[in-house]
Motif scaffolding. Sequence first.
Motif, PDB file in Angstrom:
ATOM      1  N   MET A   1     -24.615   3.123  -9.557  1.00 32.07           N
ATOM      2  CA  MET A   1     -23.695   2.069  -9.112  1.00 32.07           C
ATOM      3  C   MET A   1     -24.143   1.480  -7.777  1.00 32.07           C
ATOM      4  O   MET A   1     -24.635   2.209  -6.918  1.00 32.07           O
ATOM      5  N   THR A   2     -23.976   0.166  -7.607  1.00 31.38           N
ATOM      6  CA  THR A   2     -24.338  -0.445  -6.331  1.00 31.38           C
ATOM      7  C   THR A   2     -23.339  -0.006  -5.254  1.00 31.38           C
ATOM      8  O   THR A   2     -22.208   0.351  -5.555  1.00 31.38           O
ATOM      9  N   THR A   3     -23.776  -0.088  -3.988  1.00 26.56           N
ATOM     10  CA  THR A   3     -22.877   0.357  -2.921  1.00 26.56           C
ATOM     11  C   THR A   3     -21.719  -0.623  -2.745  1.00 26.56           C
ATOM     12  O   THR A   3     -21.875  -1.825  -2.923  1.00 26.56           O
ATOM     13  N   LYS A   4     -20.582  -0.065  -2.368  1.00 21.07           N
ATOM     14  CA  LYS A   4     -19.398  -0.889  -2.169  1.00 21.07           C
ATOM     15  C   LYS A   4     -19.496  -1.616  -0.838  1.00 21.07           C
ATOM     16  O   LYS A   4     -20.010  -1.053   0.133  1.00 21.07           O
ATOM     17  N   LYS A   5     -18.947  -2.818  -0.790  1.00 24.62           N
ATOM     18  CA  LYS A   5     -18.875  -3.575   0.472  1.00 24.62           C
ATOM     19  C   LYS A   5     -17.818  -2.935   1.358  1.00 24.62           C
ATOM     20  O   LYS A   5     -16.724  -2.617   0.911  1.00 24.62           O
ATOM     21  N   ARG A   6     -18.162  -2.794   2.630  1.00 16.04           N
ATOM     22  CA  ARG A   6     -17.224  -2.186   3.589  1.00 16.04           C
ATOM     23  C   ARG A   6     -16.303  -3.283   4.132  1.00 16.04           C
ATOM     24  O   ARG A   6     -16.763  -4.232   4.767  1.00 16.04           O
ATOM     25  N   VAL A   7     -15.017  -3.130   3.857  1.00 16.02           N
ATOM     26  CA  VAL A   7     -14.051  -4.199   4.131  1.00 16.02           C
ATOM     27  C   VAL A   7     -13.099  -3.814   5.262  1.00 16.02           C
ATOM     28  O   VAL A   7     -12.633  -2.671   5.340  1.00 16.02           O
ATOM     29  N   GLY A   8     -12.815  -4.786   6.126  1.00 15.16           N
ATOM     30  CA  GLY A   8     -11.778  -4.641   7.140  1.00 15.16           C
ATOM     31  C   GLY A   8     -10.642  -5.593   6.796  1.00 15.16           C
ATOM     32  O   GLY A   8     -10.896  -6.691   6.289  1.00 15.16           O
ATOM     33  N   VAL A   9      -9.409  -5.190   7.029  1.00 10.69           N
ATOM     34  CA  VAL A   9      -8.262  -6.053   6.716  1.00 10.69           C
ATOM     35  C   VAL A   9      -7.473  -6.309   7.996  1.00 10.69           C
ATOM     36  O   VAL A   9      -7.155  -5.373   8.741  1.00 10.69           O
ATOM     37  N   LEU A  10      -7.181  -7.587   8.249  1.00  9.11           N
ATOM     38  CA  LEU A  10      -6.371  -7.979   9.414  1.00  9.11           C
ATOM     39  C   LEU A  10      -4.967  -8.305   8.938  1.00  9.11           C
ATOM     40  O   LEU A  10      -4.798  -9.104   8.002  1.00  9.11           O
ATOM     41  N   ILE A  11      -3.971  -7.701   9.561  1.00 10.84           N
ATOM     42  CA  ILE A  11      -2.575  -7.934   9.163  1.00 10.84           C
ATOM     43  C   ILE A  11      -1.717  -8.218  10.404  1.00 10.84           C
ATOM     44  O   ILE A  11      -2.126  -7.953  11.544  1.00 10.84           O
ATOM     45  N   SER A  12      -0.500  -8.713  10.127  1.00 13.38           N
ATOM     46  CA  SER A  12       0.480  -8.871  11.213  1.00 13.38           C
ATOM     47  C   SER A  12       1.847  -8.335  10.805  1.00 13.38           C
ATOM     48  O   SER A  12       2.764  -8.317  11.625  1.00 13.38           O
ATOM     49  N   GLY A  13       2.030  -7.973   9.535  1.00  8.50           N
ATOM     50  CA  GLY A  13       3.399  -7.637   9.113  1.00  8.50           C
ATOM     51  C   GLY A  13       3.490  -6.713   7.928  1.00  8.50           C
ATOM     52  O   GLY A  13       2.843  -5.677   7.856  1.00  8.50           O
ATOM     53  N   ARG A  14       4.278  -7.175   6.953  1.00 11.49           N
ATOM     54  CA  ARG A  14       4.686  -6.411   5.770  1.00 11.49           C
ATOM     55  C   ARG A  14       3.531  -5.741   5.014  1.00 11.49           C
ATOM     56  O   ARG A  14       3.638  -4.627   4.527  1.00 11.49           O
ATOM     57  N   GLY A  15       2.445  -6.475   4.825  1.00  7.66           N
ATOM     58  CA  GLY A  15       1.266  -5.867   4.205  1.00  7.66           C
ATOM     59  C   GLY A  15       1.343  -5.670   2.707  1.00  7.66           C
ATOM     60  O   GLY A  15       0.678  -4.780   2.169  1.00  7.66           O
ATOM     61  N   SER A  16       2.099  -6.531   2.011  1.00 11.09           N
ATOM     62  CA  SER A  16       2.137  -6.345   0.550  1.00 11.09           C
ATOM     63  C   SER A  16       0.805  -6.770  -0.081  1.00 11.09           C
ATOM     64  O   SER A  16       0.380  -6.181  -1.080  1.00 11.09           O
ATOM     65  N   ASN A  17       0.139  -7.755   0.487  1.00 13.83           N
ATOM     66  CA  ASN A  17      -1.197  -8.109  -0.020  1.00 13.83           C
ATOM     67  C   ASN A  17      -2.199  -7.002   0.287  1.00 13.83           C
ATOM     68  O   ASN A  17      -3.066  -6.696  -0.530  1.00 13.83           O
ATOM     69  N   LEU A  18      -2.074  -6.413   1.464  1.00 12.49           N
ATOM     70  CA  LEU A  18      -2.897  -5.243   1.784  1.00 12.49           C
ATOM     71  C   LEU A  18      -2.692  -4.171   0.711  1.00 12.49           C
ATOM     72  O   LEU A  18      -3.646  -3.573   0.220  1.00 12.49           O
ATOM     73  N   GLN A  19      -1.431  -3.932   0.338  1.00 11.09           N
ATOM     74  CA  GLN A  19      -1.129  -2.917  -0.678  1.00 11.09           C
ATOM     75  C   GLN A  19      -1.828  -3.242  -1.999  1.00 11.09           C
ATOM     76  O   GLN A  19      -2.344  -2.347  -2.671  1.00 11.09           O
ATOM     77  N   ALA A  20      -1.858  -4.517  -2.341  1.00  8.74           N
ATOM     78  CA  ALA A  20      -2.537  -4.917  -3.584  1.00  8.74           C
ATOM     79  C   ALA A  20      -4.027  -4.577  -3.503  1.00  8.74           C
ATOM     80  O   ALA A  20      -4.628  -4.129  -4.485  1.00  8.74           O
ATOM     81  N   LEU A  21      -4.608  -4.768  -2.308  1.00  4.86           N
ATOM     82  CA  LEU A  21      -6.033  -4.430  -2.147  1.00  4.86           C
ATOM     83  C   LEU A  21      -6.223  -2.915  -2.182  1.00  4.86           C
ATOM     84  O   LEU A  21      -7.190  -2.419  -2.761  1.00  4.86           O
TER      85      LEU A  21
ATOM     86  N   ALA B   1       3.718  -2.833  12.671  1.00  2.83           N
ATOM     87  CA  ALA B   1       3.715  -3.628  11.425  1.00  2.83           C
ATOM     88  C   ALA B   1       3.780  -2.674  10.232  1.00  2.83           C
ATOM     89  O   ALA B   1       3.086  -1.657  10.199  1.00  2.83           O
ATOM     90  N   ARG B   2       4.602  -3.050   9.249  1.00  2.00           N
ATOM     91  CA  ARG B   2       4.807  -2.202   8.068  1.00  2.00           C
ATOM     92  C   ARG B   2       3.487  -1.888   7.340  1.00  2.00           C
ATOM     93  O   ARG B   2       3.300  -0.790   6.803  1.00  2.00           O
ATOM     94  N   GLY B   3       2.582  -2.826   7.338  1.00  4.19           N
ATOM     95  CA  GLY B   3       1.298  -2.629   6.660  1.00  4.19           C
ATOM     96  C   GLY B   3       0.505  -1.458   7.223  1.00  4.19           C
ATOM     97  O   GLY B   3      -0.295  -0.846   6.509  1.00  4.19           O
ATOM     98  N   LEU B   4       0.733  -1.130   8.495  1.00  3.89           N
ATOM     99  CA  LEU B   4       0.022   0.004   9.100  1.00  3.89           C
ATOM    100  C   LEU B   4       0.399   1.304   8.385  1.00  3.89           C
ATOM    101  O   LEU B   4      -0.446   2.161   8.137  1.00  3.89           O
ATOM    102  N   ASP B   5       1.686   1.435   8.039  1.00  2.00           N
ATOM    103  CA  ASP B   5       2.136   2.634   7.314  1.00  2.00           C
ATOM    104  C   ASP B   5       1.496   2.699   5.933  1.00  2.00           C
ATOM    105  O   ASP B   5       1.130   3.763   5.453  1.00  2.00           O
ATOM    106  N   ARG B   6       1.383   1.557   5.291  1.00  2.00           N
ATOM    107  CA  ARG B   6       0.767   1.531   3.957  1.00  2.00           C
ATOM    108  C   ARG B   6      -0.671   2.041   4.048  1.00  2.00           C
ATOM    109  O   ARG B   6      -1.132   2.798   3.192  1.00  2.00           O
ATOM    110  N   ALA B   7      -1.388   1.587   5.087  1.00  2.00           N
ATOM    111  CA  ALA B   7      -2.784   2.009   5.253  1.00  2.00           C
ATOM    112  C   ALA B   7      -2.855   3.504   5.522  1.00  2.00           C
ATOM    113  O   ALA B   7      -3.667   4.218   4.919  1.00  2.00           O
ATOM    114  N   THR B   8      -2.006   3.980   6.404  1.00  2.00           N
ATOM    115  CA  THR B   8      -2.003   5.399   6.741  1.00  2.00           C
ATOM    116  C   THR B   8      -1.726   6.244   5.498  1.00  2.00           C
ATOM    117  O   THR B   8      -2.410   7.239   5.246  1.00  2.00           O
ATOM    118  N   GLU B   9      -0.736   5.810   4.710  1.00  2.00           N
ATOM    119  CA  GLU B   9      -0.423   6.548   3.479  1.00  2.00           C
ATOM    120  C   GLU B   9      -1.614   6.599   2.532  1.00  2.00           C
ATOM    121  O   GLU B   9      -1.787   7.564   1.802  1.00  2.00           O
TER     122      GLU B   9
END
Length: 221
Positions: free
Chosen positions: A1-21, A44-52
């Motif tokens: 398998m090819t290597t995965k792209k290393r992604v950073g996500v910038l958020i300011s709030g709820r983070g439901s799109n982050l959750q989809a990613l 920001a709520r999205g920070l909790d999603r990332a931590t989880e």
Amino acid sequence: MTTKKRVGVLISGRGSNLQALIDANQAPDYPAELMVVISNVPGARGLDRATEAGIQTCVIDHKNFASREDFEAELETALNEAGVELLCNAGFMRLLTEGFVRHWLNRHINIHPSLLPAFKGLHTHRRVLETGAKITGCTVHFVRAAMDDGPIVAQAAVTVRPHDTEDSLAARVLEAEHKLYAHALKLVAAGTVRVEGEHVVGMAPEAGQTALFSPPLPDTL
Ligand code: GRF
């Protein structure tokens, strides 16, 4: 398998799109891996999603910096430390300078809740309803210095219903956003699409569509 792209996500709030990613990342063959989630808003709520999800998080509060450039220098440091190759804005509510945008040119995508270039900016759903438009939707695009501008990667169309309110329309568009963002990041991370002359090209038909419809178009059209 090819290597995965290393992604950073910038958020300011709820983070439901982050959750989809995050959810899309669960698939073993997804071509991107979320390395760090950075919020300019503490708590920001999205920070909790990332931590989880076990993803590294970082708060860089823009209010602590004298200038946009200073704020962005700190962002760059965090992105470098995490070895980020591709950047996703997911409800990130800061305008970025031309220098930052240039540095991440064609390696930086954003999601916007309208069919761009229509309805740039805030309160898109309210403005869609005011115009009486029958179709709206969402767009993933490469970031340029102008707000909500840049080559379009993929769009999803959402029908406006006769009794829609701002909230009901926002909820249906958000559902489409979640599908679209995971799909668009896959196209970009896998290199299925690229920017040529400020248009996104290189779509391999077998790799999936760049235009999604919710609900699907009836056969009678
Ligand atoms: C989304 O509607 C996105 O398109 C816009 O801001 C909203 C963020 O929502 N840029 P969330 O934080 O992803 O839930």
